[in-house]
Design a protein around this motif. Structure first.
Motif, PDB file in Angstrom:
ATOM      1  N   ALA A  60       0.837  -1.201   0.000  1.00 52.06           N
ATOM      2  CA  ALA A  60       0.000   0.000   0.000  1.00 52.06           C
ATOM      3  C   ALA A  60       0.868   1.245   0.000  1.00 52.06           C
ATOM      4  CB  ALA A  60      -0.916   0.018   1.213  1.00 52.06           C
ATOM      5  N   SER A  61       0.394   2.252  -0.742  1.00 53.19           N
ATOM      6  CA  SER A  61       1.067   3.548  -0.772  1.00 53.19           C
ATOM      7  C   SER A  61       0.531   4.415   0.367  1.00 53.19           C
ATOM      8  CB  SER A  61       0.841   4.208  -2.134  1.00 53.19           C
ATOM      9  OG  SER A  61      -0.541   4.474  -2.328  1.00 53.19           O
ATOM     10  N   PRO A  62       1.218   5.521   0.676  1.00 53.99           N
ATOM     11  CA  PRO A  62       0.829   6.350   1.821  1.00 53.99           C
ATOM     12  C   PRO A  62      -0.620   6.838   1.793  1.00 53.99           C
ATOM     13  CG  PRO A  62       3.047   6.907   1.151  1.00 53.99           C
ATOM     14  CD  PRO A  62       2.496   5.972   0.097  1.00 53.99           C
ATOM     15  N   GLY A  63      -1.178   6.877   2.994  1.00 59.07           N
ATOM     16  CA  GLY A  63      -2.538   7.339   3.214  1.00 59.07           C
ATOM     17  C   GLY A  63      -3.054   6.735   4.507  1.00 59.07           C
ATOM     18  N   LYS A  64      -4.280   7.105   4.867  1.00 62.13           N
ATOM     19  CA  LYS A  64      -4.888   6.593   6.093  1.00 62.13           C
ATOM     20  C   LYS A  64      -6.342   6.277   5.812  1.00 62.13           C
ATOM     21  CE  LYS A  64      -5.535   7.840  10.974  1.00 62.13           C
ATOM     22  NZ  LYS A  64      -5.286   8.890  11.986  1.00 62.13           N
ATOM     23  N   TRP A  99      -9.792 -13.294  10.075  1.00 63.89           N
ATOM     24  CA  TRP A  99      -8.594 -13.421  10.901  1.00 63.89           C
ATOM     25  C   TRP A  99      -7.415 -13.275   9.956  1.00 63.89           C
ATOM     26  CZ3 TRP A  99      -4.362 -16.528  10.608  1.00 63.89           C
ATOM     27  CH2 TRP A  99      -3.580 -16.679  11.750  1.00 63.89           C
ATOM     28  N   GLU A 100      -6.421 -12.470  10.337  1.00 61.25           N
ATOM     29  CA  GLU A 100      -5.250 -12.283   9.473  1.00 61.25           C
ATOM     30  C   GLU A 100      -3.971 -12.246  10.287  1.00 61.25           C
ATOM     31  OE1 GLU A 100      -3.197  -9.222   6.266  1.00 61.25           O
ATOM     32  OE2 GLU A 100      -5.104  -8.677   7.169  1.00 61.25           O
ATOM     33  N   TYR A 101      -2.996 -13.021   9.808  1.00 58.80           N
ATOM     34  CA  TYR A 101      -1.621 -12.941  10.289  1.00 58.80           C
ATOM     35  C   TYR A 101      -0.830 -12.273   9.174  1.00 58.80           C
ATOM     36  CZ  TYR A 101       3.252 -14.156  10.734  1.00 58.80           C
ATOM     37  OH  TYR A 101       4.618 -14.076  10.786  1.00 58.80           O
ATOM     38  N   PHE A 102       0.063 -11.344   9.536  1.00 55.32           N
ATOM     39  CA  PHE A 102       0.946 -10.783   8.522  1.00 55.32           C
ATOM     40  C   PHE A 102       2.306 -10.456   9.109  1.00 55.32           C
ATOM     41  CE2 PHE A 102      -1.429  -7.083  10.113  1.00 55.32           C
ATOM     42  CZ  PHE A 102      -0.407  -6.182  10.388  1.00 55.32           C
ATOM     43  N   SER A 103       3.270 -10.341   8.200  1.00 59.66           N
ATOM     44  CA  SER A 103       4.629  -9.945   8.539  1.00 59.66           C
ATOM     45  C   SER A 103       5.008  -8.801   7.597  1.00 59.66           C
ATOM     46  CB  SER A 103       5.581 -11.125   8.337  1.00 59.66           C
ATOM     47  OG  SER A 103       6.913 -10.730   8.577  1.00 59.66           O
ATOM     48  N   VAL A 104       5.459  -7.705   8.160  1.00 59.23           N
ATOM     49  CA  VAL A 104       5.830  -6.552   7.351  1.00 59.23           C
ATOM     50  C   VAL A 104       7.196  -6.812   6.713  1.00 59.23           C
ATOM     51  CG1 VAL A 104       6.328  -4.074   7.366  1.00 59.23           C
ATOM     52  CG2 VAL A 104       4.482  -4.997   8.804  1.00 59.23           C
ATOM     53  N   LEU A 105       7.245  -6.674   5.410  1.00 61.72           N
ATOM     54  CA  LEU A 105       8.482  -6.904   4.657  1.00 61.72           C
ATOM     55  C   LEU A 105       9.272  -5.616   4.466  1.00 61.72           C
ATOM     56  CD1 LEU A 105       6.942  -9.252   1.948  1.00 61.72           C
ATOM     57  CD2 LEU A 105       8.208  -9.917   4.009  1.00 61.72           C
ATOM     58  N   SER A 106       8.559  -4.502   4.304  1.00 62.33           N
ATOM     59  CA  SER A 106       9.221  -3.208   4.121  1.00 62.33           C
ATOM     60  C   SER A 106       8.236  -2.091   4.411  1.00 62.33           C
ATOM     61  CB  SER A 106       9.778  -3.077   2.696  1.00 62.33           C
ATOM     62  OG  SER A 106       8.731  -3.123   1.741  1.00 62.33           O
ATOM     63  N   GLY A 107       8.788  -0.897   4.665  1.00 57.45           N
ATOM     64  CA  GLY A 107       7.957   0.274   4.879  1.00 57.45           C
ATOM     65  C   GLY A 107       7.670   0.547   6.341  1.00 57.45           C
ATOM     66  N   TYR A 108       6.721   1.458   6.541  1.00 57.57           N
ATOM     67  CA  TYR A 108       6.352   1.888   7.888  1.00 57.57           C
ATOM     68  C   TYR A 108       4.870   2.238   7.895  1.00 57.57           C
ATOM     69  CZ  TYR A 108       6.076   5.082  11.943  1.00 57.57           C
ATOM     70  OH  TYR A 108       5.717   5.720  13.107  1.00 57.57           O
ATOM     71  N   SER A 109       4.121   1.582   8.760  1.00 60.49           N
ATOM     72  CA  SER A 109       2.690   1.824   8.922  1.00 60.49           C
ATOM     73  C   SER A 109       2.349   1.924  10.399  1.00 60.49           C
ATOM     74  CB  SER A 109       1.863   0.680   8.316  1.00 60.49           C
ATOM     75  OG  SER A 109       1.810   0.767   6.913  1.00 60.49           O
ATOM     76  N   VAL A 120      -0.440   4.341   6.352  1.00 63.98           N
ATOM     77  CA  VAL A 120       0.838   4.042   5.717  1.00 63.98           C
ATOM     78  C   VAL A 120       1.643   5.332   5.666  1.00 63.98           C
ATOM     79  CG1 VAL A 120       1.988   3.301   3.598  1.00 63.98           C
ATOM     80  CG2 VAL A 120      -0.101   2.148   4.348  1.00 63.98           C
ATOM     81  N   ILE A 121       2.765   5.337   6.371  1.00 63.79           N
ATOM     82  CA  ILE A 121       3.666   6.490   6.388  1.00 63.79           C
ATOM     83  C   ILE A 121       4.656   6.369   5.228  1.00 63.79           C
ATOM     84  CG2 ILE A 121       5.346   7.790   7.762  1.00 63.79           C
ATOM     85  CD1 ILE A 121       2.451   7.715   8.940  1.00 63.79           C
ATOM     86  N   GLU A 122       5.232   5.184   5.072  1.00 68.54           N
ATOM     87  CA  GLU A 122       6.117   4.853   3.947  1.00 68.54           C
ATOM     88  C   GLU A 122       5.541   3.613   3.292  1.00 68.54           C
ATOM     89  OE1 GLU A 122       9.932   4.099   5.687  1.00 68.54           O
ATOM     90  OE2 GLU A 122      10.156   6.155   6.420  1.00 68.54           O
ATOM     91  N   THR A 123       5.500   3.600   1.967  1.00 72.34           N
ATOM     92  CA  THR A 123       4.930   2.457   1.247  1.00 72.34           C
ATOM     93  C   THR A 123       5.285   1.169   1.977  1.00 72.34           C
ATOM     94  OG1 THR A 123       4.944   3.615  -0.861  1.00 72.34           O
ATOM     95  CG2 THR A 123       4.909   1.204  -0.945  1.00 72.34           C
ATOM     96  N   THR A 124       4.250   0.394   2.284  1.00 73.15           N
ATOM     97  CA  THR A 124       4.399  -0.802   3.114  1.00 73.15           C
ATOM     98  C   THR A 124       4.052  -2.046   2.324  1.00 73.15           C
ATOM     99  OG1 THR A 124       3.889   0.439   5.129  1.00 73.15           O
ATOM    100  CG2 THR A 124       3.553  -1.948   5.211  1.00 73.15           C
ATOM    101  N   ARG A 125       4.888  -3.057   2.466  1.00 71.01           N
ATOM    102  CA  ARG A 125       4.645  -4.373   1.852  1.00 71.01           C
ATOM    103  C   ARG A 125       4.621  -5.414   2.956  1.00 71.01           C
ATOM    104  NH1 ARG A 125       7.490  -6.955  -3.493  1.00 71.01           N
ATOM    105  NH2 ARG A 125       6.504  -5.094  -4.353  1.00 71.01           N
ATOM    106  N   LYS A 126       3.647  -6.301   2.887  1.00 69.25           N
ATOM    107  CA  LYS A 126       3.533  -7.377   3.881  1.00 69.25           C
ATOM    108  C   LYS A 126       3.166  -8.668   3.175  1.00 69.25           C
ATOM    109  CE  LYS A 126      -1.391  -6.750   4.858  1.00 69.25           C
ATOM    110  NZ  LYS A 126      -2.421  -6.592   5.863  1.00 69.25           N
ATOM    111  N   ASP A 127       3.545  -9.792   3.775  1.00 68.55           N
ATOM    112  CA  ASP A 127       2.960 -11.053   3.343  1.00 68.55           C
ATOM    113  C   ASP A 127       1.895 -11.409   4.363  1.00 68.55           C
ATOM    114  OD1 ASP A 127       4.531 -11.988   5.448  1.00 68.55           O
ATOM    115  OD2 ASP A 127       5.759 -13.279   4.220  1.00 68.55           O
ATOM    116  N   TYR A 128       0.899 -12.163   3.939  1.00 69.08           N
ATOM    117  CA  TYR A 128      -0.256 -12.386   4.797  1.00 69.08           C
ATOM    118  C   TYR A 128      -0.838 -13.780   4.613  1.00 69.08           C
ATOM    119  CZ  TYR A 128      -2.964 -11.715   0.551  1.00 69.08           C
ATOM    120  OH  TYR A 128      -3.466 -11.839  -0.729  1.00 69.08           O
ATOM    121  N   VAL A 129      -1.553 -14.203   5.646  1.00 67.95           N
ATOM    122  CA  VAL A 129      -2.405 -15.392   5.601  1.00 67.95           C
ATOM    123  C   VAL A 129      -3.732 -14.955   6.225  1.00 67.95           C
ATOM    124  CG1 VAL A 129      -2.796 -17.755   6.376  1.00 67.95           C
ATOM    125  CG2 VAL A 129      -0.481 -16.990   5.797  1.00 67.95           C
ATOM    126  N   ILE A 130      -4.814 -15.166   5.496  1.00 70.49           N
ATOM    127  CA  ILE A 130      -6.149 -14.765   5.945  1.00 70.49           C
ATOM    128  C   ILE A 130      -7.031 -16.003   6.008  1.00 70.49           C
ATOM    129  CG2 ILE A 130      -8.258 -13.517   5.316  1.00 70.49           C
ATOM    130  CD1 ILE A 130      -6.443 -11.414   3.992  1.00 70.49           C
TER     131      ILE A 130
END
Length: 114
Positions: A50-54, A62-72, A102-112
């Motif tokens: 996701a690109s910056p915004g709120k 139910w979702e598990y995720f791990s942030v790969l890059s960015g800042y949210s 999203v403060i800095e473009t954020t990438r995550k992997d997820y399991v839903i």
């Protein structure tokens, strides 16, 4: 047939989207999603960016995720503020309501799981 899945995200056709306009609180957040697996029983996995915004979030799944890059920043209504950076992991449970910023473009992997 193998009982495992390997992948290169560059070989997966991405899907593009955005939060519903009535949930956007700031900016113009845009999503890119690489859906990697859809298993029986309503189980999904992939990579989301996701690109910056709120915007407001409401979880029915139910979702598990791990942030790969960015800042949210994820904030639960009436609850804690959680700062997420690369390497951070989180589980959001059904009934979670709050905001995702999203403060800095954020990438995550997820399991839903639905």
């Amino acid at each position: 047939m193998a009982n495992y899945l390997t992948f290169d995200v560059n070989d997966v056709e991405p899907e593009f989207g955005a939060p519903p306009a009535d949930r956007v609180l700031a900016g113009d957040p845009q999503f890119t999603t690489w859906n990697l697996e859809e298993a029986d029983g309503g189980l999904y996995s992939g990579i989301w960016e996701a690109s910056p915004g709120k915007w407001r979030i409401v979880y029915e799944e139910w979702e598990y995720f791990s942030v790969l890059s960015g800042y949210s920043i994820v904030t639960e209504d009436g609850g804690d503020v959680v700062h997420l950076r690369a390497g951070d992991r989180m589980i959001l449970k059904p009934g979670f309501k709050g905001t995702w910023e999203v403060i800095e473009t954020t990438r995550k992997d997820y399991v839903i799981r639905l």
